[in-house]
Design a protein around this motif. Structure first.
Motif, PDB file in Angstrom:
ATOM      1  N   ALA A  43       0.816  -1.225  -0.164  1.00  0.00           N
ATOM      2  CA  ALA A  43       0.279  -0.081  -0.025  1.00  0.00           C
ATOM      3  C   ALA A  43       0.882   1.402  -0.021  1.00  0.00           C
ATOM      4  N   ASN A  44       0.311   2.218  -0.585  1.00  0.00           N
ATOM      5  CA  ASN A  44       1.297   3.653  -0.467  1.00  0.00           C
ATOM      6  C   ASN A  44       0.907   4.483   0.894  1.00  0.00           C
ATOM      7  N   ALA A  45       1.995   5.210   0.867  1.00  0.00           N
ATOM      8  CA  ALA A  45       1.837   5.932   2.228  1.00  0.00           C
ATOM      9  C   ALA A  45       0.623   6.264   3.022  1.00  0.00           C
ATOM     10  N   ALA A  46      -0.203   6.939   2.131  1.00  0.00           N
ATOM     11  CA  ALA A  46      -1.423   7.212   2.773  1.00  0.00           C
ATOM     12  C   ALA A  46      -2.264   6.369   3.132  1.00  0.00           C
ATOM     13  N   LEU A  47      -2.216   5.181   2.305  1.00  0.00           N
ATOM     14  CA  LEU A  47      -3.138   3.720   2.814  1.00  0.00           C
ATOM     15  C   LEU A  47      -2.635   3.342   3.999  1.00  0.00           C
ATOM     16  N   GLN A  48      -1.240   3.090   4.185  1.00  0.00           N
ATOM     17  CA  GLN A  48      -0.444   2.623   5.326  1.00  0.00           C
ATOM     18  C   GLN A  48      -0.985   3.674   6.578  1.00  0.00           C
ATOM     19  N   LEU A  49      -0.882   5.005   6.399  1.00  0.00           N
ATOM     20  CA  LEU A  49      -1.228   5.591   7.557  1.00  0.00           C
ATOM     21  C   LEU A  49      -2.939   5.337   7.746  1.00  0.00           C
ATOM     22  N   ALA A  50      -3.443   5.568   6.920  1.00  0.00           N
ATOM     23  CA  ALA A  50      -5.171   5.281   7.045  1.00  0.00           C
ATOM     24  C   ALA A  50      -5.428   3.938   7.852  1.00  0.00           C
ATOM     25  N   SER A  51      -4.396   2.757   7.572  1.00  0.00           N
ATOM     26  CA  SER A  51      -4.597   1.448   8.192  1.00  0.00           C
ATOM     27  C   SER A  51      -3.955   1.834   9.621  1.00  0.00           C
ATOM     28  N   TRP A  52      -2.909   2.539   9.825  1.00  0.00           N
ATOM     29  CA  TRP A  52      -2.478   2.578  11.276  1.00  0.00           C
ATOM     30  C   TRP A  52      -3.455   3.413  12.137  1.00  0.00           C
ATOM     31  N   LEU A  53      -4.137   4.353  11.374  1.00  0.00           N
ATOM     32  CA  LEU A  53      -5.028   5.562  12.389  1.00  0.00           C
ATOM     33  C   LEU A  53      -6.533   5.176  12.182  1.00  0.00           C
ATOM     34  N   LEU A  83     -11.049  14.728  11.886  1.00  0.00           N
ATOM     35  CA  LEU A  83      -9.627  15.218  12.411  1.00  0.00           C
ATOM     36  C   LEU A  83      -8.487  14.935  11.511  1.00  0.00           C
ATOM     37  N   LEU A  84      -8.394  13.937  10.430  1.00  0.00           N
ATOM     38  CA  LEU A  84      -7.165  13.675   9.637  1.00  0.00           C
ATOM     39  C   LEU A  84      -7.506  14.491   8.712  1.00  0.00           C
ATOM     40  N   ALA A  85      -8.648  14.614   7.976  1.00  0.00           N
ATOM     41  CA  ALA A  85      -8.713  15.095   6.658  1.00  0.00           C
ATOM     42  C   ALA A  85      -7.815  16.667   6.464  1.00  0.00           C
ATOM     43  N   PRO A  86      -8.103  17.597   7.387  1.00  0.00           N
ATOM     44  CA  PRO A  86      -7.610  18.899   7.093  1.00  0.00           C
ATOM     45  C   PRO A  86      -5.930  18.680   7.201  1.00  0.00           C
ATOM     46  N   VAL A  87      -5.179  17.776   7.720  1.00  0.00           N
ATOM     47  CA  VAL A  87      -3.821  17.740   7.704  1.00  0.00           C
ATOM     48  C   VAL A  87      -3.341  16.533   6.622  1.00  0.00           C
ATOM     49  N   PHE A  88      -4.092  15.690   6.385  1.00  0.00           N
ATOM     50  CA  PHE A  88      -3.566  14.297   5.679  1.00  0.00           C
ATOM     51  C   PHE A  88      -4.023  14.256   4.410  1.00  0.00           C
ATOM     52  N   GLU A 177       5.320   8.351  13.096  1.00  0.00           N
ATOM     53  CA  GLU A 177       5.905   9.503  12.947  1.00  0.00           C
ATOM     54  C   GLU A 177       6.522   9.660  11.444  1.00  0.00           C
ATOM     55  N   LYS A 178       7.307   8.680  11.077  1.00  0.00           N
ATOM     56  CA  LYS A 178       7.711   8.491   9.569  1.00  0.00           C
ATOM     57  C   LYS A 178       6.615   8.804   8.653  1.00  0.00           C
ATOM     58  N   LEU A 179       5.672   7.978   8.962  1.00  0.00           N
ATOM     59  CA  LEU A 179       4.547   7.810   7.916  1.00  0.00           C
ATOM     60  C   LEU A 179       3.759   9.098   7.958  1.00  0.00           C
ATOM     61  N   MET A 180       3.399   9.684   9.120  1.00  0.00           N
ATOM     62  CA  MET A 180       2.869  10.901   9.100  1.00  0.00           C
ATOM     63  C   MET A 180       3.458  12.118   8.089  1.00  0.00           C
ATOM     64  N   ARG A 181       4.598  11.806   8.441  1.00  0.00           N
ATOM     65  CA  ARG A 181       5.613  13.006   7.908  1.00  0.00           C
ATOM     66  C   ARG A 181       5.430  12.709   6.295  1.00  0.00           C
ATOM     67  N   ALA A 182       5.722  11.553   5.854  1.00  0.00           N
ATOM     68  CA  ALA A 182       5.568  11.149   4.453  1.00  0.00           C
ATOM     69  C   ALA A 182       3.969  11.530   4.013  1.00  0.00           C
ATOM     70  N   ALA A 183       3.139  11.135   4.762  1.00  0.00           N
ATOM     71  CA  ALA A 183       1.798  11.598   4.066  1.00  0.00           C
ATOM     72  C   ALA A 183       1.221  12.903   4.082  1.00  0.00           C
TER      73      ALA A 183
END
Ligand SMILES: [Fe+2]
Ligand SMILES: [Fe+2]
Length: 185
Positions: A43-53, A83-88, A177-183
């Protein structure tokens, strides 16, 4: 670091040890397992982060115990997505927003899926509206991120394994943290 990144890391550091209601994993273990499953699937960084969060809303609303046992739906998917939409952006927020709908869709379209749902997921399904009607399924398929939401849902159901957490908590949080930066870039 963005204020929301910091808040999210603190939530998982302070409350990540809470058991995921009705499952043999903590909130942090469940989040980590879903992130790892997404990563392993390419999965790309965005979907990895979505899965995490995807279950961040449970920590955010902080309702004690098992809401579904009390007959409450905490709407955690909406809380987290807003919460996530405005930032990611949408690529992270929308699969999160749809992960409960994805369960209702899969139950309606795949009987084998329904049979394998965990006890807590089955119980919450009824509070969340039960299986989708044919019309609701068609509406779900028209949403831009529905395919990502279906992938996330499969990892969500698999990410409840006892004793599968290979990182220390700090290593896991560093990866998040790394994933949030990437996304967000
Ligand atoms: Fe969830
Ligand atoms: Fe989950």
């Amino acid at each position: 670091m963005h204020a929301l990144h910091k808040t999210i890391l603190e939530l998982y550091r302070d409350n990540g040890d809470r058991m995921y209601a009705g499952e043999p994993v903590t909130q942090l273990e469940h989040a980590w397992q879903c992130g790892r499953l997404a990563e392993k699937s390419g999965a790309n960084a965005a979907l990895q982060l979505a899965s995490w969060l995807h279950d961040l809303g449970h920590l955010w609303v902080n309702s004690p115990g098992t809401p579904t046992l009390r007959g409450e739906d905490d709407l955690h998917e909406v809380v987290a997505a807003d919460l996530l939409a405005p930032v990611f952006g949408q690529a992270v927020a929308e699969p999160v927003r749809l992960h409960v709908q994805a369960k209702r869709y899969l139950v309606a379209s795949n009987p084998a899926y329904a049979a394998k749902l965990s006890q807590d997921s089955s119980r919450s399904l009824n509070l969340q509206g039960g299986p989708m009607s044919a019309q609701e399924c068609a509406g779900f398929e028209s949403k831009p991120y529905f395919k990502d939401a279906l992938k996330l849902r499969v990892w969500d159901d698999l990410g409840k394994k006892k004793a599968w957490f290979e990182d220390s908590r700090e290593d896991a949080l560093q990866y998040l943290e790394k994933l949030m930066r990437a996304a967000s870039s």
